[in-house]
Design an enzyme around this catalytic site. Structure first.
Site, PDB file in Angstrom:
ATOM      1  N   ARG A  43      -9.386   1.188  15.789  1.00  0.00           N
ATOM      2  CA  ARG A  43      -9.510   1.990  14.572  1.00  0.00           C
ATOM      3  C   ARG A  43     -10.597   1.440  13.658  1.00  0.00           C
ATOM      4  NH1 ARG A  43      -4.177   2.344  10.927  1.00  0.00           N
ATOM      5  NH2 ARG A  43      -4.667   0.113  10.812  1.00  0.00           N
ATOM      6  N   LYS A  92       0.843  -1.200   0.000  1.00  0.00           N
ATOM      7  CA  LYS A  92       0.000   0.000   0.000  1.00  0.00           C
ATOM      8  C   LYS A  92       0.876   1.247   0.000  1.00  0.00           C
ATOM      9  CE  LYS A  92      -0.444   0.115   5.052  1.00  0.00           C
ATOM     10  NZ  LYS A  92      -1.375   0.192   6.193  1.00  0.00           N
ATOM     11  N   TYR A 133      15.574  30.434   6.736  1.00  0.00           N
ATOM     12  CA  TYR A 133      14.481  31.144   7.392  1.00  0.00           C
ATOM     13  C   TYR A 133      14.651  31.155   8.909  1.00  0.00           C
ATOM     14  CZ  TYR A 133      11.944  30.979   2.945  1.00  0.00           C
ATOM     15  OH  TYR A 133      11.575  31.137   1.640  1.00  0.00           O
ATOM     16  N   MET A 184      11.323  24.790   1.339  1.00  0.00           N
ATOM     17  CA  MET A 184      10.448  24.030   0.458  1.00  0.00           C
ATOM     18  C   MET A 184      11.217  23.254  -0.600  1.00  0.00           C
ATOM     19  SD  MET A 184       7.244  25.300  -1.878  1.00  0.00           S
ATOM     20  CE  MET A 184       6.254  25.772  -0.468  1.00  0.00           C
TER      21      MET A 184
END
Length: 392
Positions: free
Chosen positions: A134, A36, A262, A310
């Protein structure tokens, strides 16, 4: 031509090696391999095709979308969908010959109705919740639930399963889950119902909890060469399948007192040479690695300076002799005698190895080191196409 300067390399020889290790570990138990989430970021289609060649018994996926995508590659191996779904998806589940996990009568009745219209018998698995909380019917209620399912003539309960939430940290709780599942299976059999498969053993379950009741193993993480718990590498020899590579795109000299990235979280305490690398959090390199992780350049560790942005990170190359533009960088993997593994990055980012490989693999283009290039639908150079910001 691979135009990306940062990419994930997937070693299919390692995948094959790991599968064979898992097969031996499972012994006579049938094996379901979990692929998956795009095979944990490693690329579902090539991994699935390799597993089919290795004669895997079952393939495990999360949901209908993944199941349909796999079927569209032409693979006919039995597929179990772990995530239960809504009745409206019953038609596609039957049409694509997928095996659903059923936790509600509503879904069961929808599957039975459509299967009856098509003259089909549909295999299903039932999840009994023994502590994950769950999905699934509570194990105390599962026997009554299965009895109701047995009245639906076009469904066959092929398997019953549960899930271990803390197999790597709480042995007593996991053993209790196995005991609860064992009692449930005994009651089912005493009631005259036959359920061929009983499963719960993920990678940690397979490696650490031998038992007599489970007859279908379903490892995931270890297929990719990752260990669910430190120390298992002393017992089980796996090979990491994913490595991540990049190249230096910019070099500069900075003086004492200069800041980087940053928030100016890094201030140089001495003159330094720094390199910029074209990988950031948009590529799956977690922001939590800011100022903590190392990359490998020239076989040496180079610290990440300041915050991950980013699209880029900045690293200290002051100790590298003659750093140059285009110089190879290893983000994840080995270079010379040094290595950066997924477990190391996970610890630094306060997460798990699953997230490291899923994040990087799902966003970077993938290049495959192949067992046999002719077995896969890829370009003539053996590279799967894609951009830095899109799944290939």
């Amino acid at each position: 031509m691979n135009r990306s300067l940062t990419w994930a390399q997937i070693d299919l020889n390692a995948i094959r090696h790991n599968f064979r290790v898992l097969r031996r570990l499972a012994g006579k138990t049938k094996i379901l391999i979990v692929i998956k989430a795009d095979a944990y970021g490693h690329g579902m289609p090539p991994i699935a095709k390799l597993l089919v060649k290795e004669k895997v018994d079952f393939i495990g996926l999360s949901n209908l979308t993944e199941g349909v995508a796999l079927r569209q590659t032409g693979i006919r191996t039995p597929v179990l969908l772990f995530e239960t779904t809504l009745p409206e998806q019953a038609k596609d589940i039957v049409d694509y010959d997928l095996t659903p996990t059923v936790c509600s009568l509503e879904l069961a009745r929808a599957l039975d109705k459509y299967a009856r219209q098509q003259g089909r018998l549909v295999d299903i698995h039932v999840k009994a919740d023994t502590g994950m909380g769950r999905l699934g019917v509570w194990h105390e209620e599962a026997l009554d639930f299965i009895k109701k399912l047995s009245r639906l003539r076009n469904l066959r309960v092929q398997g019953i399963c549960t899930h271990f939430p803390s197999a790597d940290t709480d042995r007593a709780f996991t053993q209790r889950q196995i005991q609860q599942l064992t009692r449930l299976v005994q009651k089912i059999r005493e009631g005259g119902l036959a359920v061929p498969y009983v499963h719960a053993a993920n990678s940690m379950g397979l490696a650490g909890y031998p038992n007599k009741i489970l007859n279908l193993a379903r490892p995931g993480l270890m297929l990719y060469g990752l260990y669910p718990r430190p120390g298992l590498e002393k017992k089980i020899a796996l090979r990491p399948a994913m490595s991540v590579h990049s190249r230096i795109i910019f070099l500069k000299r900075i003086e004492k007192g200069r800041s980087i990235s940053y928030g100016r979280t890094f201030i140089a305490r001495r003159p330094m040479t720094v390199a910029t690398l074209p990988i950031g959090y948009s590529d799956g390199y977690l922001r939590g690695l800011s100022g903590k992780a190392d990359v490998l350049i020239g076989g040496k560790r180079c610290p990440v300076l300041g915050r991950v942005t980013m699209d880029q990170i900045v690293v200290d190359v002051s100790k590298i002799k003659n750093p140059r533009l285009g110089m190879p960088v290893v983000i994840l993997g080995k270079q010379g005698e040094e290595g950066v593994c997924a477990y190391e990055l996970a610890q630094l980012a306060h997460t798990i190895p699953y997230e490291i490989v899923c994040s990087l693999g799902s966003r970077l283009p993938k290049v495959y080191k192949r067992v046999n290039i002719h077995d896969f639908n890829v370009g003539s150079r053996g590279k799967e196409q894609g951009s830095r910001n899109k799944k290939p």
